[in-house]
Design a protein around this motif. Structure first.
Motif, PDB file in Angstrom:
ATOM      1  N   SER A  99       0.834  -1.214   0.089  1.00  0.00           N
ATOM      2  CA  SER A  99       0.010   0.221   0.044  1.00  0.00           C
ATOM      3  C   SER A  99       1.010   1.364   0.063  1.00  0.00           C
ATOM      4  O   SER A  99       0.503   2.295  -0.694  1.00  0.00           O
ATOM      5  N   LEU A 100       2.035   1.215   0.739  1.00  0.00           N
ATOM      6  CA  LEU A 100       3.039   2.143   0.627  1.00  0.00           C
ATOM      7  C   LEU A 100       3.448   2.693  -0.631  1.00  0.00           C
ATOM      8  O   LEU A 100       3.745   3.604  -0.986  1.00  0.00           O
ATOM      9  N   GLY A 101       3.689   1.434  -1.458  1.00  0.00           N
ATOM     10  CA  GLY A 101       4.275   1.676  -2.518  1.00  0.00           C
ATOM     11  C   GLY A 101       3.365   2.296  -3.509  1.00  0.00           C
ATOM     12  O   GLY A 101       3.806   3.089  -4.461  1.00  0.00           O
ATOM     13  N   VAL A 102       2.014   1.957  -3.513  1.00  0.00           N
ATOM     14  CA  VAL A 102       0.838   2.680  -4.341  1.00  0.00           C
ATOM     15  C   VAL A 102       0.997   4.406  -3.814  1.00  0.00           C
ATOM     16  O   VAL A 102       0.947   5.073  -4.483  1.00  0.00           O
ATOM     17  N   GLN A 103       1.134   4.438  -2.638  1.00  0.00           N
ATOM     18  CA  GLN A 103       1.192   5.979  -1.923  1.00  0.00           C
ATOM     19  C   GLN A 103       2.328   6.905  -2.678  1.00  0.00           C
ATOM     20  O   GLN A 103       2.083   7.733  -2.740  1.00  0.00           O
ATOM     21  N   ILE A 104       3.575   6.056  -2.618  1.00  0.00           N
ATOM     22  CA  ILE A 104       4.691   6.880  -3.078  1.00  0.00           C
ATOM     23  C   ILE A 104       4.651   7.244  -4.638  1.00  0.00           C
ATOM     24  O   ILE A 104       4.856   8.271  -5.229  1.00  0.00           O
ATOM     25  N   HIS A 105       3.718   6.366  -5.118  1.00  0.00           N
ATOM     26  CA  HIS A 105       3.249   6.658  -6.636  1.00  0.00           C
ATOM     27  C   HIS A 105       2.437   7.884  -6.724  1.00  0.00           C
ATOM     28  O   HIS A 105       2.176   8.499  -7.886  1.00  0.00           O
ATOM     29  N   GLY A 106       1.823   8.153  -5.645  1.00  0.00           N
ATOM     30  CA  GLY A 106       0.607   9.137  -5.773  1.00  0.00           C
ATOM     31  C   GLY A 106      -0.475   8.794  -6.744  1.00  0.00           C
ATOM     32  O   GLY A 106      -0.668   7.580  -6.715  1.00  0.00           O
ATOM     33  N   GLY A 107      -0.840   9.594  -7.543  1.00  0.00           N
ATOM     34  CA  GLY A 107      -2.336   9.345  -8.398  1.00  0.00           C
ATOM     35  C   GLY A 107      -1.619   8.349  -9.574  1.00  0.00           C
ATOM     36  O   GLY A 107      -2.655   7.372  -9.736  1.00  0.00           O
ATOM     37  N   MET A 108      -0.334   8.240  -9.611  1.00  0.00           N
ATOM     38  CA  MET A 108      -0.149   7.318 -10.684  1.00  0.00           C
ATOM     39  C   MET A 108      -0.118   5.872  -9.986  1.00  0.00           C
ATOM     40  O   MET A 108      -0.144   4.893 -10.723  1.00  0.00           O
ATOM     41  N   GLY A 109      -0.041   5.801  -8.806  1.00  0.00           N
ATOM     42  CA  GLY A 109      -0.019   4.275  -8.165  1.00  0.00           C
ATOM     43  C   GLY A 109      -1.457   3.654  -8.073  1.00  0.00           C
ATOM     44  O   GLY A 109      -1.576   2.485  -8.245  1.00  0.00           O
ATOM     45  N   PHE A 110      -2.272   4.690  -8.555  1.00  0.00           N
ATOM     46  CA  PHE A 110      -3.926   4.044  -8.453  1.00  0.00           C
ATOM     47  C   PHE A 110      -4.221   3.723 -10.154  1.00  0.00           C
ATOM     48  O   PHE A 110      -5.216   3.146 -10.701  1.00  0.00           O
ATOM     49  N   ILE A 111      -3.128   3.788 -10.990  1.00  0.00           N
ATOM     50  CA  ILE A 111      -3.371   3.723 -12.328  1.00  0.00           C
ATOM     51  C   ILE A 111      -2.655   2.346 -12.592  1.00  0.00           C
ATOM     52  O   ILE A 111      -1.492   2.101 -12.414  1.00  0.00           O
ATOM     53  N   GLU A 112      -3.587   1.626 -13.400  1.00  0.00           N
ATOM     54  CA  GLU A 112      -2.871   0.081 -13.514  1.00  0.00           C
ATOM     55  C   GLU A 112      -1.689   0.015 -14.274  1.00  0.00           C
ATOM     56  O   GLU A 112      -0.941  -0.945 -13.937  1.00  0.00           O
ATOM     57  N   GLU A 113      -1.626   0.874 -15.268  1.00  0.00           N
ATOM     58  CA  GLU A 113      -0.396   0.825 -16.185  1.00  0.00           C
ATOM     59  C   GLU A 113       1.087   1.071 -15.413  1.00  0.00           C
ATOM     60  O   GLU A 113       1.987   0.547 -15.929  1.00  0.00           O
ATOM     61  N   THR A 114       1.302   1.617 -14.507  1.00  0.00           N
ATOM     62  CA  THR A 114       2.349   1.743 -13.681  1.00  0.00           C
ATOM     63  C   THR A 114       2.708   0.497 -12.917  1.00  0.00           C
ATOM     64  O   THR A 114       3.695   0.096 -12.582  1.00  0.00           O
ATOM     65  N   GLY A 115       1.864  -0.490 -12.565  1.00  0.00           N
ATOM     66  CA  GLY A 115       2.159  -1.875 -12.011  1.00  0.00           C
ATOM     67  C   GLY A 115       2.054  -1.656 -10.515  1.00  0.00           C
ATOM     68  O   GLY A 115       2.171  -2.815  -9.907  1.00  0.00           O
ATOM     69  N   ALA A 116       1.929  -0.726 -10.028  1.00  0.00           N
ATOM     70  CA  ALA A 116       2.105  -0.470  -8.481  1.00  0.00           C
ATOM     71  C   ALA A 116       0.910  -1.260  -7.911  1.00  0.00           C
ATOM     72  O   ALA A 116       0.807  -1.825  -6.730  1.00  0.00           O
ATOM     73  N   ALA A 117      -0.305  -1.094  -8.579  1.00  0.00           N
ATOM     74  CA  ALA A 117      -1.624  -1.663  -8.091  1.00  0.00           C
ATOM     75  C   ALA A 117      -1.662  -3.107  -8.217  1.00  0.00           C
ATOM     76  O   ALA A 117      -2.303  -3.849  -7.375  1.00  0.00           O
ATOM     77  N   GLN A 118      -0.710  -3.624  -9.053  1.00  0.00           N
ATOM     78  CA  GLN A 118      -0.808  -5.100  -9.216  1.00  0.00           C
ATOM     79  C   GLN A 118      -0.085  -5.661  -7.841  1.00  0.00           C
ATOM     80  O   GLN A 118      -0.575  -6.754  -7.422  1.00  0.00           O
ATOM     81  N   HIS A 119       0.873  -5.219  -7.467  1.00  0.00           N
ATOM     82  CA  HIS A 119       1.551  -5.658  -6.285  1.00  0.00           C
ATOM     83  C   HIS A 119       0.486  -5.627  -5.034  1.00  0.00           C
ATOM     84  O   HIS A 119       0.524  -6.697  -4.446  1.00  0.00           O
ATOM     85  N   TYR A 120      -0.199  -4.607  -4.960  1.00  0.00           N
ATOM     86  CA  TYR A 120      -1.327  -4.307  -3.851  1.00  0.00           C
ATOM     87  C   TYR A 120      -2.274  -5.377  -4.127  1.00  0.00           C
ATOM     88  O   TYR A 120      -2.560  -6.094  -3.032  1.00  0.00           O
TER      89      TYR A 120
END
Length: 592
Positions: free
Chosen positions: A405-426
């Motif tokens: 979840s912190l990984g998503v947070q560090i990405h900011g709004g981009m973390g909520f976008i699937e294309e960055t990949g952060a959301a997949q880990h979450y």
């Protein structure tokens, strides 16, 4: 989306400084196994993980698996990746030589498995379940079953599954309805199983299912469950896959994450029965299956570490690359310079290092129990395995939720976008606290079988060892703060244990009410203890002028951060444990 690189240096540090790897190998009479060999193994595994498996992680997530005329079709690229994995000899790493294995220590298998799960957790679930099947058949199967199946499972030519859950029987295995009727030298299995990981695919010639079912004369409850090997293809006279058995995947689950791992609804023997072979004694299936489940529980805990590491690597790179702030001269700088982003990265980093330390130390205890020179020492080390297993499974997977979840947070709004990949880990991490026994089940195991049944003897032994680390810290001026923090946390652990032992006798709901907080307390305490030991070792190496100075300094900072920011959580958890069951059990059902 960032790639994946295995953190070799930290793994090697833990093996050397905390596990005492070469001494472990010497005691196990593995003279040819040493740190140099381990470095080579990790390097080769890292190449396969980063070069082959990691690029398929996104493919598995976006394209997933599907059910066709021939059964389940795995995600594109997975079959070729599995071929490389199998041809490289990776499935046989820790298996016994008599079955074609390489006989390497369990702790090395754990270190290597971190690579597979970080690179592509959906893929790595397949060999993980196979390892569990190998354990169950090796420990409980007849000589005939071992001869028929183990060589192929160990080589990776075939894969294995675990079939427990049914539509009306989740964690309550006493409710299992699947039946097994004797038929000559085999049994006919009928019933349906759900949530079967990698229950079908086209990557190997056979899939070997381990299935729980009831015999016609079975007593009620868990004492009436037996375990059976049910292959996808029956073996011919040469021991090769022949006629298709009456078992098939009839649907795939649509899941939040791990889309590259097929989660199957399996139908056995409709209508005439699927051929199965008894593993172990009749009605003793649960004991046999727990051999597989206990192996899987430490493995799932490792998945928590692995997915957290992958999320951290991506967040770290994003923080270094993402330009956000502007200086007075108009130049821009990356977000890693912001204190709060650094706080989150440090929290991820310190958590992961503690998780890795605990997973490898726990894995090494399995080796020590297996190779102990006396029954007394074997019993002692097995006791430590028993205590560590629910903590590794419960604490690491719960902490993985926070880290990803912190990984998503560090990405900011981009973390909520699937294309960055952060959301997949979450999303992928979310299953870890559920399968192979929820956090609540692990916690009940810790407070019940692992603590109350022995009046806290196993935990007291662990606490006494932690005391020794406090004494080491007190003799190092630079680590005085950590000595104070660990001593206070240790006191909280002792108080929690005393409260459990006293109150569980008087209140039937007390242990169950506090169990998860109790487990998490001992998770943070165990992590703090191992981070403190890491600090002691890093300090000694720096004083001696040996090792990588920059790495060792960073290890000291991580340990201090853990002591300052994460270890204090034990005190809040102690307060929650102290509150007991009163408010938890106060409301009537209708008041919720």
């Amino acid at each position: 989306m960032s790639g994946y690189a295995h953190p070799y240096r930290d793994t090697e540090f833990v093996l050397e400084a905390l596990v005492g790897f070469e001494q472990l190998c010497a005691s196990a009479q593995l003279q040819d196994v040493n740190s140099e060999l381990v470095s080579a193994i990790l390097s080769e595994a890292g190449r396969l993980g980063s070069g082959v498996l990691a690029p398929l992680n996104r493919v598995g997530d976006t394209q997933g698996t599907h059910l066709g005329e021939n059964g389940v079709q795995e995600a594109p690229g997975f079959a070729d990746a599995y071929r490389q994995f199998q041809e490289g000899g990776w499935p046989s790493l820790t298996a016994k030589e008599q079955y074609g294995g390489q006989n390497l220590p369990n702790v090395i298998g754990t270190a290597v498995n971190e690579i597979w799960h970080s690179a592509n957790m959906a893929f790595a679930l397949c060999p993980m379940l196979t390892q569990g099947a190998i354990e169950a058949i090796a420990h409980h199967g007849s000589a005939e079953l071992q001869a028929a199946y183990l060589d192929k499972l160990v080589s990776g030519e075939w894969t294995g599954t675990m079939n427990l859950t049914e539509p009306d029987a989740g964690s309550d295995l006493a409710a299992i309805k699947s039946r097994a009727v004797p038929q000559g030298d085999h049994y006919l299995i009928t019933g349906q199983k759900i949530f079967i990981t990698w229950g079908d695919h086209q990557m190997t010639d056979n899939v070997v299912h381990l299935v729980l079912a009831r015999l016609p004369d079975a007593p009620a409850g868990v004492k009436g469950i037996s375990l059976f090997v049910v292959p996808k293809f029956l073996l011919d006279a040469q021991g090769q896959p022949g006629v298709r058995n009456n078992v098939q995947c009839i649907s795939l689950e649509h899941k939040l994450g791990i889309h590259g791992s097929p989660t199957c609804v399996m139908n056995f023997g409709d209508p005439e029965g699927a051929v199965g072979y008894l593993v172990g004694e009749p009605h003793m299936g649960l004991a046999c299956m727990f051999t597989m489940m206990n192996h899987a529980r430490q493995s799932v805990g490792l998945q928590g570490l692995s997915i957290a590491e992958r999320a951290y690597q991506q967040a770290r790179q994003y923080a270094k690359d993402r330009l956000q702030g502007t200086r007075k001269d108009g130049s821009r700088f990356s977000i890693i310079h912001f204190p709060d982003v650094r706080r989150m990265l440090m929290q991820m980093k310190a958590s992961i290092e503690a998780m890795r330390a605990l997973s490898l130390v726990a894995a090494a205890e399995v080796d020590r129990a297996a190779h102990a020179p006396t029954p007394e020492l074997a019993h002692q080390h097995q006791g430590r395995v028993d205590v560590f297993t629910p903590i590794v499974k419960g604490w690491l997977t719960e902490l993985a939720q926070e880290v990803t979840s912190l990984g998503v947070q560090i990405h900011g709004g981009m973390g909520f976008i699937e294309e960055t990949g952060a959301a997949q880990h979450y999303r992928d991490a979310r299953i870890l606290t559920i399968y192979e026994g929820t956090t609540g089940i692990q916690a009940l195991d810790l407070v019940g079988r692992k603590t109350l049944l022995n009046q806290g003897a196993l935990l007291n032994s662990l606490l006494e060892e932690m005391d020794q680390t406090v004494e080491q810290l007190r003799h190092i001026d630079a680590l005085d703060y950590q000595a104070v923090a660990l001593a206070a946390a240790l006191g909280a652990g002792r108080e929690a244990l005393s409260l459990l032992l006293d109150n569980a006798k008087r209140d039937a709901d007390w242990a169950g009410s506090v169990s998860v907080n109790f487990l998490m307390l001992f998770g943070y305490l165990s992590g703090g203890w191992l981070m403190a030991r890491s600090a002691v070792q890093a300090h000694a190496q720096l004083e001696a002028g040996t090792g990588d100075a920059e790495f060792l300094k960073a290890k000291g900072v991580s340990a201090r951060f853990y002591a300052e920011q994460l270890l204090p959580r034990v005190h809040a958890l102690l307060a929650a444990v102290s509150a007991g069951s009163a408010s938890i059990m106060a409301l009537d059902d209708e008041q919720f």
